[in-house]
Design an enzyme around this catalytic site. Sequence first.
Site, short mmCIF file in Angstrom:
data_model
loop_
_atom_site.label_atom_id
_atom_site.label_comp_id
_atom_site.label_asym_id
_atom_site.label_seq_id
_atom_site.Cartn_x
_atom_site.Cartn_y
_atom_site.Cartn_z
N CYS A 237 0.84 -1.22 0.00
CA CYS A 237 0.00 0.00 0.00
C CYS A 237 0.86 1.26 0.00
O CYS A 237 0.61 2.19 -0.77
CB CYS A 237 -0.93 0.00 1.21
SG CYS A 237 -0.11 -0.25 2.80
N HIS B 180 -2.68 5.26 6.53
CA HIS B 180 -1.32 5.76 6.68
C HIS B 180 -1.29 7.23 6.27
O HIS B 180 -2.13 7.69 5.49
CB HIS B 180 -0.35 5.02 5.76
CG HIS B 180 -0.20 3.56 6.04
ND1 HIS B 180 0.23 3.05 7.24
CD2 HIS B 180 -0.41 2.48 5.24
CE1 HIS B 180 0.29 1.72 7.16
NE2 HIS B 180 -0.10 1.35 5.97
#
Lengths: 346, 346
Positions: free
Chosen positions: B149, B229
């Site tokens: 990711c 994130h």
Amino acid sequence: MPVARTHEDMLKVGVNGYGTIGKRVADAVVAQPDMELVGVAKTRPNFEAERAVAKGYSLYAAIEERADQFVKADIELAGLVDELVEESDVVVDATPSGIGAENKSLYEAHDTPALYQGGEDAEMVDTSFNARANFADASGAEHVRVVSCNTTGLSRLVAPLEAEYGIEKVRATLVRRAGDPAQSGRGPVNDILPNPISLPSHHGPDVQTIFPDLAIDTLGLKVPATLMHMHSVNVSLEAEPDAEEVRELLEGESRLFVVPERFGIDGAGKLKEFALDAGRPRGDLWENCLWGESVSMEGNDLYLFQAIHQESDVVPENVDAVRAVAGTADAAESVETTNDALGIGF
Amino acid sequence: MPVARTHEDMLKVGVNGYGTIGKRVADAVVAQPDMELVGVAKTRPNFEAERAVAKGYSLYAAIEERADQFVKADIELAGLVDELVEESDVVVDATPSGIGAENKSLYEAHDTPALYQGGEDAEMVDTSFNARANFADASGAEHVRVVSCNTTGLSRLVAPLEAEYGIEKVRATLVRRAGDPAQSGRGPVNDILPNPISLPSHHGPDVQTIFPDLAIDTLGLKVPATLMHMHSVNVSLEAEPDAEEVRELLEGESRLFVVPERFGIDGAGKLKEFALDAGRPRGDLWENCLWGESVSMEGNDLYLFQAIHQESDVVPENVDAVRAVAGTADAAESVETTNDALGIGF
């Protein structure tokens, strides 16, 4: 070591504002061989006021109209803040951001030099202050601003790097704690907030109040943690030393604690636990806490992580600023005296 | 728009591993006009297995010895994972890190090309993959790794900047969520952890599996958040465009969502709320979410913040990688088809 002073020689220090910073500065003043705490001023008779009196500190009401609240709370007052300011050689203003500016006329009325905290505007004072970087600038000043915890942390790091290697540019991401442990109303919970969203952040210009010619860009975030700030730092140096050399340079700084790998300290929680185990008052970490393993060089790019204890790293700086303003010591003497009195260094 | 395919034309896709990534890839495959989901394989009969069957997906036991657990749990099995692999034109391995490597021989035994996730070793595959950056490298490959990711998020950002301006160096601090929302055992709670402590972190070299010649240094942290994130990014460009120009460039990328200031989105919580309000399945954000206000230039230094939805940003990349391996579309066709089928873009 400083010469023992007579009562008359002692620097008389008043602390206006007895919260997170003020109470720590008061304790630090009491610990100094050359200072005497005149007293502390507070607006409300909360638990901190109760503790101040229990410790034998003279407590002054910061707002005359609220003095009766202390009487009702059965907390003994020594007087009003005006008296504290009048009796002090130097006042440390540790009130919330913006209140310091409102108090400036009070200190001027009594002709008492004052230190303010980093939340105040740099334009308001004669100089901003960091003991490692510009102690002498505060000599004889009437209004001095001890820069914020984050700016203090960056200044302590920048000073030796600038002196030893020269700095091309600093780029730092400040991953900031959401609030102090006792600030129960702060957020976020479960989020990572760009803060401010617009870049670069105001932290860089604040460091430039200490290093006017430094090229520095900063980015700030807020996360759900309360213990310490964390700095992710890049410094493009004007030289290419190896990482070991840089680490040794930083280890030579009294207010940088280079955390050894063997301690197994992985974050702020263990740092605080370590400080408490070491008997530090309130578990305070007056030093930048900088991971030794993290210090690395890629070409001329230095990278490292440092944790900054927002509640306490400015405390020794306030103590030094008192001496700088009073002109009773130079930087090296003051820092050594402060460090010895507090027990800085592990 | 792709030509409608007959049943025989449809790409037959199997998904081995039906957790956070696998279940999303399965749904995304079903949504494609040119793909057919053969089925999904899972090791345990938990709530996700129950849901797979409820949705009508053929469920295969990933471990033969545990097939009876499904029977006991009254969950219907279509067979064992070997059958799934045999019947598939391409398998997407979405098993936990390290298990993909163990499964490689299974895919080879059936001569079925396989996609792996970013937790697997780059050495294990013919090529690492990002649709925006190196789609063609996967053409005809047997083993392809769809990067993580974070690497996907950085690659999508680097690709247009590199093409338009050239990149001197990327420096990025990845402020990583501690765990996904459902990973109840992850930490830290109330801490900010340098992770890894030694610098630079492994994330930079992972981006180099996509951009071998890119100069990039990364730093990683873990914080008590679960939603997304956050990347604090600096890119030293080989040009000095103004910020507005860079923002327009990034707004032109289909998998970069440049969050407009007027939306009042301050972090991952509001981003997820926005995605849910927009009807996104599971509130997924397949795009990098990049704050428009944060895009700034200081000299040739670009700064910005982007949030990365760790659970879903690799999903469209997996879909594209299926076509890349099968050779049924070029990058532009595949990305457009995937985007249209999923509803990427706000």
